[in-house]
Every structure is written in C-alpha cells, then in structure tokens.
Design a protein around this motif. Structure first.
Motif, PDB file in Angstrom:
ATOM      1  N   UNK A 101      22.072  31.679  33.104  1.00 48.60           N
ATOM      2  CA  UNK A 101      23.367  32.321  33.343  1.00 48.60           C
ATOM      3  C   UNK A 101      24.386  32.138  32.220  1.00 48.60           C
ATOM      4  N   UNK A 102      24.170  31.149  31.349  1.00 45.02           N
ATOM      5  CA  UNK A 102      25.122  30.914  30.259  1.00 45.02           C
ATOM      6  C   UNK A 102      24.605  31.407  28.912  1.00 45.02           C
ATOM      7  N   UNK A 103      23.603  32.288  28.952  1.00 41.57           N
ATOM      8  CA  UNK A 103      23.056  32.846  27.697  1.00 41.57           C
ATOM      9  C   UNK A 103      23.141  34.356  27.710  1.00 41.57           C
ATOM     10  N   UNK A 104      23.560  34.905  26.575  1.00 42.50           N
ATOM     11  CA  UNK A 104      23.600  36.361  26.397  1.00 42.50           C
ATOM     12  C   UNK A 104      22.871  36.735  25.120  1.00 42.50           C
ATOM     13  N   UNK A 105      21.881  37.603  25.239  1.00 40.43           N
ATOM     14  CA  UNK A 105      21.162  38.111  24.075  1.00 40.43           C
ATOM     15  C   UNK A 105      21.880  39.348  23.544  1.00 40.43           C
ATOM     16  N   UNK A 106      22.104  39.381  22.234  1.00 43.54           N
ATOM     17  CA  UNK A 106      22.828  40.483  21.599  1.00 43.54           C
ATOM     18  C   UNK A 106      21.927  41.122  20.537  1.00 43.54           C
ATOM     19  N   UNK A 107      21.854  42.432  20.544  1.00 45.22           N
ATOM     20  CA  UNK A 107      21.072  43.123  19.528  1.00 45.22           C
ATOM     21  C   UNK A 107      21.896  43.232  18.249  1.00 45.22           C
ATOM     22  N   UNK A 108      21.354  42.741  17.167  1.00 47.80           N
ATOM     23  CA  UNK A 108      22.067  42.795  15.900  1.00 47.80           C
ATOM     24  C   UNK A 108      21.180  42.327  14.772  1.00 47.80           C
ATOM     25  N   UNK A 109      21.600  42.642  13.553  1.00 46.47           N
ATOM     26  CA  UNK A 109      20.804  42.334  12.371  1.00 46.47           C
ATOM     27  C   UNK A 109      21.729  41.762  11.305  1.00 46.47           C
ATOM     28  N   UNK A 110      21.419  40.571  10.821  1.00 50.28           N
ATOM     29  CA  UNK A 110      22.270  39.940   9.805  1.00 50.28           C
ATOM     30  C   UNK A 110      22.313  40.744   8.510  1.00 50.28           C
ATOM     31  N   UNK A 111      21.384  41.664   8.322  1.00 53.74           N
ATOM     32  CA  UNK A 111      21.415  42.518   7.136  1.00 53.74           C
ATOM     33  C   UNK A 111      22.350  43.706   7.310  1.00 53.74           C
ATOM     34  N   UNK A 112      22.861  43.906   8.516  1.00 53.80           N
ATOM     35  CA  UNK A 112      23.750  45.036   8.820  1.00 53.80           C
ATOM     36  C   UNK A 112      25.055  44.486   9.387  1.00 53.80           C
ATOM     37  N   UNK A 113      26.086  44.412   8.571  1.00 50.66           N
ATOM     38  CA  UNK A 113      27.359  43.804   8.976  1.00 50.66           C
ATOM     39  C   UNK A 113      27.962  44.484  10.198  1.00 50.66           C
ATOM     40  N   UNK A 114      27.731  45.768  10.355  1.00 47.72           N
ATOM     41  CA  UNK A 114      28.327  46.516  11.460  1.00 47.72           C
ATOM     42  C   UNK A 114      27.803  46.076  12.819  1.00 47.72           C
ATOM     43  N   UNK A 115      26.677  45.383  12.854  1.00 45.54           N
ATOM     44  CA  UNK A 115      26.082  44.965  14.134  1.00 45.54           C
ATOM     45  C   UNK A 115      26.528  43.564  14.559  1.00 45.54           C
ATOM     46  N   UNK A 116      27.365  42.914  13.752  1.00 48.24           N
ATOM     47  CA  UNK A 116      27.784  41.542  14.042  1.00 48.24           C
ATOM     48  C   UNK A 116      29.209  41.522  14.584  1.00 48.24           C
ATOM     49  N   UNK A 117      29.366  40.972  15.774  1.00 49.92           N
ATOM     50  CA  UNK A 117      30.689  40.867  16.399  1.00 49.92           C
ATOM     51  C   UNK A 117      30.806  39.486  17.035  1.00 49.92           C
ATOM     52  N   UNK A 118      31.567  38.603  16.412  1.00 47.28           N
ATOM     53  CA  UNK A 118      31.712  37.230  16.883  1.00 47.28           C
ATOM     54  C   UNK A 118      33.009  37.002  17.656  1.00 47.28           C
ATOM     55  N   UNK A 119      33.664  38.056  18.078  1.00 51.27           N
ATOM     56  CA  UNK A 119      34.939  37.927  18.788  1.00 51.27           C
ATOM     57  C   UNK A 119      34.782  37.008  19.997  1.00 51.27           C
ATOM     58  N   UNK A 120      35.678  36.049  20.122  1.00 55.49           N
ATOM     59  CA  UNK A 120      35.640  35.110  21.236  1.00 55.49           C
ATOM     60  C   UNK A 120      34.805  33.876  20.982  1.00 55.49           C
ATOM     61  N   UNK A 121      34.043  33.868  19.894  1.00 59.15           N
ATOM     62  CA  UNK A 121      33.195  32.709  19.589  1.00 59.15           C
ATOM     63  C   UNK A 121      34.033  31.584  18.984  1.00 59.15           C
ATOM     64  N   UNK A 122      33.800  30.379  19.465  1.00 60.74           N
ATOM     65  CA  UNK A 122      34.475  29.198  18.911  1.00 60.74           C
ATOM     66  C   UNK A 122      33.708  28.631  17.721  1.00 60.74           C
ATOM     67  N   UNK A 123      32.393  28.767  17.742  1.00 62.74           N
ATOM     68  CA  UNK A 123      31.546  28.211  16.682  1.00 62.74           C
ATOM     69  C   UNK A 123      30.341  29.108  16.468  1.00 62.74           C
ATOM     70  N   UNK A 124      29.817  29.096  15.245  1.00 59.81           N
ATOM     71  CA  UNK A 124      28.680  29.945  14.883  1.00 59.81           C
ATOM     72  C   UNK A 124      27.656  29.125  14.111  1.00 59.81           C
ATOM     73  N   UNK A 125      26.401  29.228  14.510  1.00 60.15           N
ATOM     74  CA  UNK A 125      25.298  28.671  13.727  1.00 60.15           C
ATOM     75  C   UNK A 125      24.666  29.801  12.933  1.00 60.15           C
TER      76      UNK A 125
END
Length: 298
Positions: free
Chosen positions: A46-70
């Motif tokens: 319940x505390x995990x969300x899978x997001x479709x995105x590609x680190x090679x495509x900046x437009x697919x990355x949305x970290x809004x609301x994230x406190x930390x990023x690995x």
C-alpha cells in the motif's frame, strides 16, 4: 516521507525499495521503463507506487512531492558512450529535482574509484554522474560501493553444468573489498530516511565495503560449500581480460569492463593509488559465502 527511486528496476534499486518499505514512515515511488517488471511484492504494497518513466527522457520524470531521491546510473551493455549516457541521465534527474522544488536530499549510488576521471573503465560513468549531481539538492550523498558480491553470479551456470568457474580477480590470494546488494539497499535506505539530518559536507561521500575483503580462494570455498563438492577455479590473467570480456560483450562494452577490472589489479589506478576522496568508510554485514549460497540456490 515520500521517497523516489529512479530507476527502481536494478537489483540495488529493488533492495533499497524493500528496505524502505520496512519503515512505516516511508512511502515509495519507483520508476520503471516497463511496468511489467515491477515485482509482485511491491505491486501489492500500500505504500508503493510504480511510475512509468525513463531516465533518458527528462519529460517522463516528475518528482513533485518527493522529499528524497535515490539515483542509479543504469548499466549499458550496448555500443554507446557510457560517459555521455551517464551525463545525460544525471542532467535529467538534476532538472527534475530542481523542477519539483520539494527534494531535500539526493542519494547517488556510486562506485569506489569514482573520484578518478581516467583509468577506471565502466566506473567513469559514476565519475560523470557525480560531477553533475554534486549540487543537485540541498543535501547530497554519494555512496561509493565496493565490488558487488553478486558479480559472481555469472559463474553459477558453469559451476552447475561443468564443475568449474572463471575468476578475473588475480593473483588468487589478492583480497578485494566486496559488498552485498542487500547491504547496499539497507545503507541507501538509511541515508534516504535520514533526510533533514545535517551532513558534514555537500556532497557527503563515503565508501561502502563488506565486513572484510575477499579473495578468489574465498569465492571458491563459498561456491564449494554451496555446491557440496570440489570445484575447479580457472583464473583469467590480466593480459587475457580482453579476450575474456570480448567473448561476452560488444567491443566498446568489453573495453570498459577490461579497464575497470584492470584498475583494481596490480598496476591499476585503484591498486596503486586507492585513496578515497573522503576518508569515511561504512561496512555491511553480509558475508560473501552467504551471497554465493543464495546465488547457487537461485
């Protein structure tokens, strides 16, 4: 606390997610190019969300609301410029962090030797990423990992079928720091969960080793214990690394692995000048024999 793992598909990403979900304070977003690759254990959490995105495509990355990023630099096994690729990925992540405006801490999964801009082959991708990410967030941590114990997995099939395995770690009594993926995940999770805790510097850099250094002989003993029989070990001398990796990878990829492998053998830059940029080291708890037993049984 909301934490994003990008990408979450590598084994180190999965290990970090697993450790994070063990803490009730964390909600986790994991980025995947292919959502079919999301482990069932995460899909059901319940505390995990899978997001479709590609680190090679900046437009697919949305970290809004994230406190930390690995951040993990995905490995390349095709004929591309690994340094340019790592630079692109890091720039895309950095832009997403700044656009989000909420990210307080960025943790980058790096490698021992990332302080060097030459002579380390595949590790040059980590150097490139560190160069970009050093000021990407108010708090930045570089976890420079030793040789992955799970790298020995490539030998399991040969051991089971033919009773021998290759080693590129020579001489056979030469001890090299190694670290288990589960300890990498636990360490990265701890750094992410410590967001907001003052750091001594930006970036804060430390090396991550296992409980001790290991030799090829240690690997042989571990595999023999797992297999329940004696095994032949076939060392690949330094001068034979090109042929060995060339039989597995395309030329450009093989060359990067040859240089990386040679960098920690006698005469290589990590052997002759193994200085960390920062003197701090942390240590995992998992022994090589434990990892080899698990790999053999898999």
């Amino acid at each position: 606390m909301q934490i994003t793992v990008v990408p979450a598909s590598p084994k180190t990403g999965a290990a970090t997610v697993r450790s994070l979900l063990a803490d009730p304070s964390a909600t986790v977003k994991g980025y995947y190019r292919d959502l079919n690759k999301v482990p069932a254990e995460f899909k059901a959490h319940p505390r995990f969300e899978a997001v479709k995105g590609d680190v090679e495509d900046a437009a697919t990355l949305d970290f809004a609301g994230s406190d930390a990023v690995l951040v993990i630099t995905p490995p390349l096994y095709e004929e591309k410029d690994i340094v340019a690729h790592a630079h692109l990925v890091a720039e895309n992540v950095k832009a997403a962090v700044k656009k989000a405006g909420s990210v307080k801490r960025l943790v980058y999964l790096s490698s021992v030797g990332a302080q060097y801009d030459r002579g380390t082959g595949e590790i040059l991708s980590n150097h490139a990423a560190e160069t970009v990410l050093h000021d990407a967030a108010p708090e930045v941590v570089f976890v420079r990992c030793a040789y992955f114990m799970e790298n020995w997995a490539m030998n399991v099939e040969t051991i089971k079928e033919a009773g021998f395995f290759f080693t590129t770690l020579t001489p056979l009594d030469y001890a090299l720091p190694m670290i288990a993926v589960q300890d990498i995940g636990a360490t990265c999770a701890a750094e992410l969960l410590a967001t907001g805790t003052p750091l001594p510097a930006r970036p804060h850099i430390f090396e991550l080793h296992g409980p001790r250094a290991y030799t090829s002989v240690d690997a042989q003993k571990g595999f023999e214990a797992a297999a329940g029989r004696s095994l032949e070990m076939r060392p690949i001398p330094k001068e034979g690394l090109g042929e060995f990796y060339g039989a597995v990878f395309p030329p450009q990829v093989a060359a990067a692995f040859v240089e990386m492998n040679a960098s920690y053998l006698e005469g290589g830059i990590l052997y002759e000048d193994p200085r960390p940029t920062a003197g701090e080291k942390k240590y995992g708890k998992t022994e090589l024999a434990e990892v080899l037993k698990e790999l053999y049984g898999a």
